[in-house]
Design an enzyme around this catalytic site. Structure first.
Site, PDB file in Angstrom:
ATOM      1  N   HIS B 296       0.824  -1.222   0.000  1.00 31.72           N
ATOM      2  CA  HIS B 296       0.000   0.000   0.000  1.00 31.72           C
ATOM      3  C   HIS B 296       0.854   1.267   0.000  1.00 31.72           C
ATOM      4  O   HIS B 296       1.881   1.332   0.674  1.00 31.72           O
ATOM      5  CB  HIS B 296      -1.045   0.001   1.121  1.00 31.72           C
ATOM      6  N   ASP B 308       6.219   0.942   6.361  1.00 30.86           N
ATOM      7  CA  ASP B 308       4.782   0.618   6.300  1.00 30.86           C
ATOM      8  C   ASP B 308       4.071   1.666   5.464  1.00 30.86           C
ATOM      9  O   ASP B 308       3.628   2.678   5.977  1.00 30.86           O
ATOM     10  CB  ASP B 308       4.224   0.560   7.715  1.00 30.86           C
ATOM     11  N   GLU B 342      -5.133   1.771   3.102  1.00 25.55           N
ATOM     12  CA  GLU B 342      -5.054   0.515   3.854  1.00 25.55           C
ATOM     13  C   GLU B 342      -5.193   0.794   5.345  1.00 25.55           C
ATOM     14  O   GLU B 342      -5.866   0.059   6.075  1.00 25.55           O
ATOM     15  CB  GLU B 342      -3.704  -0.179   3.587  1.00 25.55           C
ATOM     16  N   GLU B 343      -4.536   1.857   5.798  1.00 25.89           N
ATOM     17  CA  GLU B 343      -4.471   2.125   7.245  1.00 25.89           C
ATOM     18  C   GLU B 343      -5.831   2.437   7.836  1.00 25.89           C
ATOM     19  O   GLU B 343      -6.034   2.272   9.041  1.00 25.89           O
ATOM     20  CB  GLU B 343      -3.483   3.266   7.528  1.00 25.89           C
ATOM     21  N   HIS B 442       3.917   2.413  12.773  1.00 24.43           N
ATOM     22  CA  HIS B 442       2.995   3.520  13.085  1.00 24.43           C
ATOM     23  C   HIS B 442       3.620   4.553  14.015  1.00 24.43           C
ATOM     24  O   HIS B 442       2.937   5.089  14.887  1.00 24.43           O
ATOM     25  CB  HIS B 442       1.691   2.990  13.696  1.00 24.43           C
TER      26      HIS B 442
END
Lengths: 480, 480
Positions: B296, B308, B342-343, B442
């Site tokens: 993503h 990420d 996505e998150e 994150h």
């Protein structure tokens, strides 16, 4: 200082003979190749085994002292948080510890005043403006001057070493120098923090931002002390994170034009006072002779100062409480020193040295913990080779806790106690599993989460045992 | 979906026989105990060895593709930083990647629109007021509502589990609930982040502060998504650090009265649009049949989204470039999907599924990287046992890079690709040395410093090779 071999009481030991035999050991090696202590001294040291067992049992006994150092340290750091030298908060925390030492019936509990110029962080920020806007996590360095209130906006030169700075020196005037030096070791790399601003200022830089001195980062800025060289213009300086230093370096190497706005607003407070805190177990036959255990109570103004150096300070005074509670009073005095203003440059230690210079000959050993209170595995020592052999025999008594390693340093060990080692007093520090020490050092991550109850118990026990045996032995620790 | 065994072209393989023999494998085990693929299929897979060698040589050749994935990812993340879904910055970064894909002459390069409600962090803070004033590092959670502008001041109840919350439920009304749950594993512990606010709200809590979901912290707050349960009052919620959660827990257990001021000012944006980004290498004989590689492009609004999921997205599209540059066109189509949002809950993947549901039978395998692009060591797979046996044979070809491990999961692997696995499409993900993944996850520490050029090269190569072989085999991957 004159090297001394001073038998005090107890069995007469031919330490002099030892010394001459040890001169055969090559001067290049700090570690004695062979220790030829007379058997009677080795036997004397071995005879302290019951003391060792007694102390270790006590700190591992839930009905005894088990977990007590951690609990005391947690109560303290949770209540006071960080303790910057020159703040009322540090003085309140000194009062709190003083009350503890008195409540534990330690002896000669008092403080000694120290005067210095305090530094206080103000509002501060660093913002990358070009090639894109990004906040740069940062911490101003102790003693750094500030910027104008509206901040300083300037272009950027990124360097990877002092040599690189010299190579790029023609580009530096009017710029912010960013140091992206790799981490080699703390002692080798910290020079960028301590001298980076001065070196950049020599070529006309308007500020210096230094990659934090750490082998690992979670975008973690580290603070610390820095010193302006004589004659250079004082420019603002701060540490940024490893990640941002690498980012700026990549951008610079791509030929991007970089601009940063730096805002720092520190304040200076001339003639603030703080206090070294002292407690003792008086020696029963040679009270004027001293073994010192120490750590510093002050901390930087980030995190909670639990590791640097709450742990060191608290194993020091708790080691005296353990001895007191077990009725263990050695021949010489054990003195606990809780330094102030270590972080600003060993200010408390220098003040103590100045006031007690005449007593220095009576200092048998100075011990400090200021590099973590993780799982201990032995003793680090700086002093004469014969003294090193004695320390080796003492360390053998820690076999049950796998802490028999000895490391003999040709240079000073510890930080505050350097000032005494410079004048030939033997020095010792803990060897502990502090591989991650510099991950937390001078950051918001210096908290109780780093500290482990069982390790603190063992460290307290080791300080109690080492200081007791050295303070009780029939011989002084021979100096070099 | 109906389990299918669909030979396409090339040597006829008796996969059906395989399947019946494999039914002997106990249903409790996700890993095939014995693989009895017919020798001709094993030989066919082994015959791809020259492709493997060619791709690995190319990504290790300084004159070839070596370092290219890292360089592309660094250029991208350094230019755009984080890429929160619903922001212009993400859309600009989508345009940038789109241009890259076209410049590399990949096929069918386009985007597909996705609509959703955006969430944007505002100014936010959490300050402990009693028993002492301390800033609590925090990050509001995605979809959390805010507080009043002046903030919310309330007492605190600290709990260590949902069971503990129930035990203390009578104290919770009007309070801020602080969760100090220990970290067990991400999948087991993340429920506190995703449901902590709802559970606390059931008992009248006014806010929930949750210990960050991580095994290691340098006072590092983590963000992430959360969901309000139906019918509960929506209360503000954020993650605090492990260190501060432990601090508050100690204070609470001492009987201290705790008070916190929480300020959060997020904004919601209904009907924002973003885009999934698509590129292909069209299959030469079965272009309608698809192997998908994906990651993503969006990220949280902290750090740089390098890990990420910049790494996953960039090995995905770079794997197609590698195949393209080497002239490797398989029988079926390889489709690269760079998901958006996505998150916020796999929003891009769900949108794609809805628009392409009728094509699902033609999806041979969906692959994703969203758990780090560290040193690879094998392949994780969810699907039928026969398919797992085929993946095992493919993984054997990674012997020269020590990446032959296969892990067969009874549950879905990956994140976005879950939506396809729920409908019986086989799924695969990288096994990589991601033990520290959740240290960075994150947080502000998700930066290029985490990423390693050599590991990215190998991951790109593995995605290229696995997708190529599965897209080129004479058989479809049999479904369960």
């Amino acid at each position: 200082m004159v090297p001394r071999v001073r038998p005090t009481s107890g069995p007469v030991v031919a330490v002099v003979l030892l010394l001459s035999s040890l001169t055969a050991v090559t001067a290049a090696s700090a570690r004695p190749n062979r220790c030829r202590l007379v058997e009677s001294l080795k036997a004397e040291i071995a005879s302290y085994r019951p003391v060792v067992d007694s102390v270790l049992s006590y700190v591992r006994d839930a009905a005894g002292y088990k977990g007590r150092t951690w609990t005391e340290l947690a109560n303290f750091t949770d209540a006071f948080g960080y303790r910057l030298a020159g703040t009322k908060n540090l003085e309140a925390s000194v009062d709190y510890v003083l009350e503890k030492l008195r409540a534990e019936h330690l002896e000669n509990v008092h403080t000694e005043r120290v005067q210095f110029t305090g530094w206080r962080r103000g509002k501060e920020s660093a913002t990358l403006i070009k090639p894109r806007v990004k906040n740069l996590a940062m911490l101003g360095l102790g003693s750094s001057v500030g910027t104008d209130l509206e901040g300083l906006r300037a272009g950027v030169v990124v360097v990877n070493s002092f040599e690189d700075l010299i190579n790029k020196s023609s580009q530096v005037s009017g710029k912010i120098v960013v140091y992206n030096q790799p981490y080699v070791s703390y002692s080798k790399t910290v020079v960028y923090r301590s001298s980076g601003a001065s070196e950049a200022s020599k070529y006309g830089a308007v500020a210096a931002l230094i990659r934090s001195i750490t082998p690992f980062s979670l975008n973690t800025p580290h603070t610390g002390h820095q010193t302006y060289a004589d004659g250079v213009k004082k420019i603002p300086t701060a540490c940024i994170t490893v990640e941002d230093a690498e980012l700026l370096n990549r951008m610079y190497n791509r030929g991007n034009e970089l601009e940063i706005i730096l805002k720092m607003n520190p304040k200076f407070f001339p003639n603030v006072t703080s206090r070294n805190t002292i407690a003792e177990i008086k020696g029963k036959t040679d009270p004027d002779r001293v073994v010192m255990v120490s750590g510093h109570l002050d901390s930087w103004d980030v995190g909670q100062g639990a590791m640097d150096d709450g742990g060191g300070a608290f194993i020091s005074w708790n080691s005296l409480v353990v001895l007191k509670n077990l009725g263990l009073r050695p021949k010489r005095t054990i003195r606990c020193l809780l330094w102030t203003a270590e972080e600003e440059g060993l200010i408390g230690a220098f003040a103590y040295l100045n006031n007690h210079k005449s007593e220095l000959e009576k200092f048998n050993l100075v011990i400090e913990s200021d590099e973590g209170t993780f799982q201990p595995y032995g003793i680090q020592f700086h002093g004469s080779e014969t003294a090193a052999c004695i320390i080796t025999e003492v360390a053998k008594l820690f076999d049950s806790i796998n802490a028999t390693t000895t490391s003999f340093s040709k240079t000073n060990v510890g930080s505050d106690i350097e000032v005494f080692q410079n004048l030939n007093v033997p020095g010792a520090a803990l060897l502990n599993r502090n591989e991650k020490y510099f991950w937390y050092h001078h950051t918001e991550a210096d908290t109780m989460t780093v500290e482990d109850p069982d390790s603190l118990d063992l460290n307290t026990a080791m300080f109690a045992i080492v200081s007791y045996i050295i303070a009780d032995l029939s011989v002084e620790l021979p100096r070099a």
